[in-house]
Design a protein around this motif. Sequence first.
Motif, PDB file in Angstrom:
ATOM      1  N   MET A   1      43.271   9.682  63.759  1.00 13.58           N
ATOM      2  CA  MET A   1      42.267   9.124  64.659  1.00 13.58           C
ATOM      3  C   MET A   1      42.518   9.477  66.120  1.00 13.58           C
ATOM      4  SD  MET A   1      41.466   5.292  63.282  1.00 13.58           S
ATOM      5  CE  MET A   1      40.583   4.956  64.795  1.00 13.58           C
ATOM      6  N   GLU A   4      39.668  10.396  68.537  1.00 12.02           N
ATOM      7  CA  GLU A   4      38.350  10.362  67.887  1.00 12.02           C
ATOM      8  C   GLU A   4      37.443   9.267  68.449  1.00 12.02           C
ATOM      9  OE1 GLU A   4      38.708  10.089  63.683  1.00 12.02           O
ATOM     10  OE2 GLU A   4      39.917  11.918  63.501  1.00 12.02           O
ATOM     11  N   ALA A  98      35.543   4.557  63.427  1.00  9.33           N
ATOM     12  CA  ALA A  98      35.982   5.708  62.636  1.00  9.33           C
ATOM     13  C   ALA A  98      35.563   5.587  61.179  1.00  9.33           C
ATOM     14  CB  ALA A  98      37.498   5.861  62.741  1.00  9.33           C
ATOM     15  N   SER A 215      32.421   6.683  69.405  1.00 11.71           N
ATOM     16  CA  SER A 215      33.128   7.880  68.960  1.00 11.71           C
ATOM     17  C   SER A 215      33.049   8.965  70.027  1.00 11.71           C
ATOM     18  CB  SER A 215      32.520   8.409  67.652  1.00 11.71           C
ATOM     19  OG  SER A 215      31.209   8.899  67.887  1.00 11.71           O
ATOM     20  N   ASP A 217      32.285  11.956  69.421  1.00  8.19           N
ATOM     21  CA  ASP A 217      31.057  12.701  69.125  1.00  8.19           C
ATOM     22  C   ASP A 217      29.852  12.029  69.762  1.00  8.19           C
ATOM     23  OD1 ASP A 217      32.414  14.604  67.674  1.00  8.19           O
ATOM     24  OD2 ASP A 217      32.021  13.659  65.725  1.00  8.19           O
ATOM     25  N   PRO A 229      39.689   8.870  76.041  1.00  3.73           N
ATOM     26  CA  PRO A 229      40.090   8.854  74.631  1.00  3.73           C
ATOM     27  C   PRO A 229      41.259   7.915  74.359  1.00  3.73           C
ATOM     28  CG  PRO A 229      40.834  10.874  75.681  1.00  3.73           C
ATOM     29  CD  PRO A 229      39.969  10.179  76.681  1.00  3.73           C
TER      30      PRO A 229
END
Length: 374
Positions: A1, A4, A98, A215, A217, A229
């Motif tokens: 993770m 992520e 996640a 996330s 993304d 992050p």
Amino acid sequence: MRGEVVIAGIGQTAFGKLPGRSTYSLNAEAVRHALADAGIAKDRVDGLFVKFPTSRFEFMYGQKLAEHLGIVPRIGGVWDQGGAANASLVGYAAMAIAAGQCEVAVVTFADNPKSGTRQAYDKAWGNDEIFGWFGIPAGYAMIAQRHMGQFGTTPEQLGAISVVCRANGATNPRAQLRKPLTLDAYMDSPMVVEPLRRDDCCLVSDGGAAVVLTSADFARREGISAPVPILGFGQGQTSWEVALRPDLTTTAAKASAQTAFAMAALTPREIDVAQIYDCFTITALMSLEDYGFCPRGQGGAFCASGAIALDGDLPINTAGGLLSETGMPGLQLILEGVRQMRGTAANQISGARTCAISNQGGVMHTHSTLILGQ
């Protein structure tokens, strides 16, 4: 993770004495600011993770807060690990994202012990002691006495932590207590529970703070402007009451940090700045040892050497910590970690690219760690 999930937004209220404010309104203000910082609409929040107010337990508080905020999350609830809860909730929210259980999660905490519910707060913190339970200050004093006896830690070394945190808070416009402290003034401050003086003890504060997670993304897709992050997180806890513990000079921080560092693929030497939980100075000192920033038993010398100052090898509590910015347990340290990684902190550490954050609850019963990057 690793990396992520990101912290997309942060928000807070003022800290200090805020009469007439409920914990719901303080949470709502902090969440509103955090969502605005992230640039995410409220109706996209589908996860709500809450630490309930320390000073007043209320059944189904998380659901009541969701109603107050006007959101209907898919997942969430209230968590209790004392002051460790907020960093733990960030970890749980990250795992939920996640796992696809939610897309945008808010972690929030607010309390009003200074103006609203001090009697209940005092009871929760041991000023109304019952058989079989040490008051909070007394428990920390026992641990501090043991550390002093075993390793020769001195009051002046504990005072070095207070001096640094108060200096940092004095130059932070958000801080509740913006008054620097000299070591002489620390040594003259009244004793609370020997060996802990008044200036070894954190503030009592009203206020709220919140973070928004999503996330990496999602952050890229939605154009989030300053995502930070999450590189690693971990927890540790003990079931032993203070007087029954086999060793008073090491804590659950060790296991918590080891888990977080392994997830982040980093060592303590690779951390540029740290926000270390400082409900009492002995907490910060022992956490620095248990995290591996200095050898066990040498935390006092490490702190007194100047290593934890803004120009030291490991600057800590750059906004003032619980000793100067606000006594709210834990979430404000995460906000300051985010600011350091964004490069927007009032006391910005030049070139800082990694930040370790510690949260701790009870009398060193629980511990939680976050490691942030860029």
